[in-house]
Scaffold this active site. Structure first.
Site, short mmCIF file in Angstrom:
data_model
loop_
_atom_site.label_atom_id
_atom_site.label_comp_id
_atom_site.label_asym_id
_atom_site.label_seq_id
_atom_site.Cartn_x
_atom_site.Cartn_y
_atom_site.Cartn_z
N HIS B 57 0.83 -1.21 0.00
CA HIS B 57 0.00 0.00 0.00
C HIS B 57 0.86 1.26 0.00
O HIS B 57 0.38 2.33 0.37
CB HIS B 57 -0.92 0.01 1.22
CG HIS B 57 -1.75 -1.21 1.38
ND1 HIS B 57 -2.66 -1.60 0.43
CD2 HIS B 57 -1.82 -2.13 2.37
CE1 HIS B 57 -3.26 -2.72 0.83
NE2 HIS B 57 -2.77 -3.06 2.01
N ASP B 110 -5.14 -7.22 11.68
CA ASP B 110 -4.46 -6.04 12.20
C ASP B 110 -4.97 -5.71 13.60
O ASP B 110 -4.20 -5.44 14.53
CB ASP B 110 -4.71 -4.82 11.30
CG ASP B 110 -4.04 -4.93 9.93
OD1 ASP B 110 -3.86 -6.06 9.46
OD2 ASP B 110 -3.72 -3.89 9.34
N HIS B 219 -7.31 -4.57 -0.83
CA HIS B 219 -6.67 -5.85 -1.15
C HIS B 219 -7.39 -6.54 -2.29
O HIS B 219 -7.22 -7.72 -2.53
CB HIS B 219 -6.66 -6.77 0.07
CG HIS B 219 -6.18 -6.11 1.31
ND1 HIS B 219 -7.04 -5.56 2.22
CD2 HIS B 219 -4.93 -5.85 1.74
CE1 HIS B 219 -6.32 -5.01 3.20
NE2 HIS B 219 -5.05 -5.16 2.93
#
Lengths: 333, 333
Positions: B57, B110, B219
């Site tokens: 990213h 995450d 994603h």
């Protein structure tokens, strides 16, 4: 053709509309003829610095208009030279009484049109000097070009000449700096994929799934050779070797290095290229004093990259470090 | 798979090597566990601000480490959550005695890993507060996510919270600012093409030559709908409408607007999107006070874009304008 556009014929004007809306504090955009001009132009007593070329290479050149860099840019149609009336309008818009430098990438149409514009402006009493950049070591002549093509060094020349003008160097001095940057700069590019010019609607060239083009031009012009895909390290070695051996750059030299994305290559890959380039330079005793890693002179959505080296010294490094405030490049302010 | 890489398993480490080589004045890169840390960390008496997530990213998050933004970033493998030991190492590296803020994009891995790291650090006496961003209006739940995904607002939160920490606001104040930014921010993305994770070697999803995906995740997770390719103006209207009606943003609001490229879309197209977004906001009486146009939170080489709006006020705008000096975002210094 998959693009975020409306009609192909509106691409340049609508993109310029976005630039004007986003950066109205830095630049103004004028239409017919299309030019991007520093918001506070003309700056009295300062050499004006302009450039221009076909659109599709953004942020070059319009993204480099602002304090410490270009006073104006002339965006042509996509991959098409701007017209002399654009260059004339830009020259007049930035003339603050100290003359205007034209930084011209070596493409036949650009060179010819900038020459015509210079004559028109000189006839009206504006002093103009043009410096042609021709840093691409890949090929001697190419489609649209006699001699070497002007590519990445143009970005560095615009920054450094803009700083020189900001310091109130005179036109001859700024032009001399520009020639020095071009003389001490070399570049080479490569592509994994083609790009598609909106008005054409199909890829500029065909390339196989396992092929790449080394030494490609920023319009997809043929380079040195078409070959099977290699690793990032091998690609970096090929380009760095061609560049370093050309000037040549030598043990003890300091350089400003740019690893530039062609528009469709992600930053994670550009840093892999920079990682290897740094190792190559270290091994040869070449010190990278400053660097730029990102998309600066692009070819629409082409995947690929280019490397530019500029042999630098205290004067050029100080001009590089001077404040700049443009849409695409900003520091010190 | 056409990429400028060496072995897929070396992509992250070699790209980090490039970051370290290019930006050693701003950041240091530590390996095993991999973290990117502000060169002068820890800054005594300042709240530490860290973030992290899968690689791919870029420039988020490592490109946002430096004065006025993040103190550290934890890069996971491509599109893979970083591990708790990375987050723990980053937290300890930036702890200057005033506590550490974790800015966490809402992805299950995450969130879970940042929670584990926070517990480990708290057990050792470091005060940690986590704020989860979840600004993506496209879908409620998604692959890898319960609730809304955290996307573009994370970039703005990192800038604004970094400035708040630089002003020596305390941990609760910086966390409150982060929650406010997330609460007042909304985003949506779209894609024209898929991307290819290096280790997978093939596109994440299939998409037809005349198709696009509206509301896509960073994603490549499915969005709201797959539809035939539309014009840039229509695409901008769809995304802007979904975003504006969600908060909702109203007549008289001031916003910070980001038009973000997914990695493979050229700047000339992003400005066409911004041009239309600006018109839409103007028509609704929403003033774009500040803007960012470029590649900030990308998805490898995906072609597409996202729009983020943040309702701002004098406090947030002042924090936005505060000096920042990172590899990818720099002003005022």
């Amino acid at each position: 053709m998959k693009k975020l556009i409306n009609k192909p014929e509106d691409v340049v004007a609508q993109s310029l509309g976005g630039v004007a809306a986003a950066h109205g504090d830095l630049v103004k955009v004028l239409y017919n003829p299309n030019i991007v001009v520093r918001a506070d132009a003309p700056v009295q007593g300062k050499v004006g610095v302009i450039s221009g070329g076909g659109s599709g290479h953004e942020p070059m050149h319009g993204g480099f208009v602002g304090m410490g860099m270009l006073d104006a840019a002339c965006p042509g149609d996509v991959f098409t030279s701007p017209t002399p009336d654009q260059m004339e309008a830009a020259t007049k818009a930035v003339n603050g009484g100290a003359g205007v430098l034209h930084i011209v990438k070596n493409y036949t149409g650009d060179v010819m049109n900038f020459e015509m514009a210079a004559e028109l402006c000189q006839a009206e009493g504006i002093e103009v000097v043009a410096v042609v950049t021709n840093d691409d070591v890949a090929v001697q002549d190419s489609l649209y070009t006699a001699g070497r093509r002007g590519v990445g060094i143009t970005v560095l020349a615009e920054k450094i000449c803009g700083a020189a003008a900001e310091k109130r160097m005179n036109l001859q001095q700024v032009a001399d700096i520009c020639r020095k940057v071009n003389d001490q700069g070399r570049s080479m590019g490569m592509a994994l994929t083609s790009c598609t010019v909106p008005a054409a609607g199909k890829p500029t060239f065909d390339i196989g799934d396992n092929e790449m083009e080394i030494g490609i031009g920023i319009h997809g012009e043929p380079g040195r050779k078409r070959m099977n895909l290699q690793s990032a390290d091998e690609i970096t070695e090929m380009m760095a070797e061609a560049i370093i051996s050309d000037l040549p750059y030598k043990n003890g030299d300091s350089v400003i290095a740019m690893v530039n994305g062609m528009g469709g290559t992600p930053l994670i890959e550009l840093y892999i290229i920079y990682n290897k380039l740094n190792q190559i330079c270290q091994a040869k005793g070449i010190k990278i004093a400053r660097n730029l890693v990102g998309n600066y002179i692009t070819s629409l959505e082409m995947q690929g990259c280019s490397i530019t080296l500029l042999k630098t010294d205290d004067e050029l490094t100080a001009l590089w470090d001077a404040p700049v405030h443009t849409p695409a490049l900003r520091w010190g302010v």
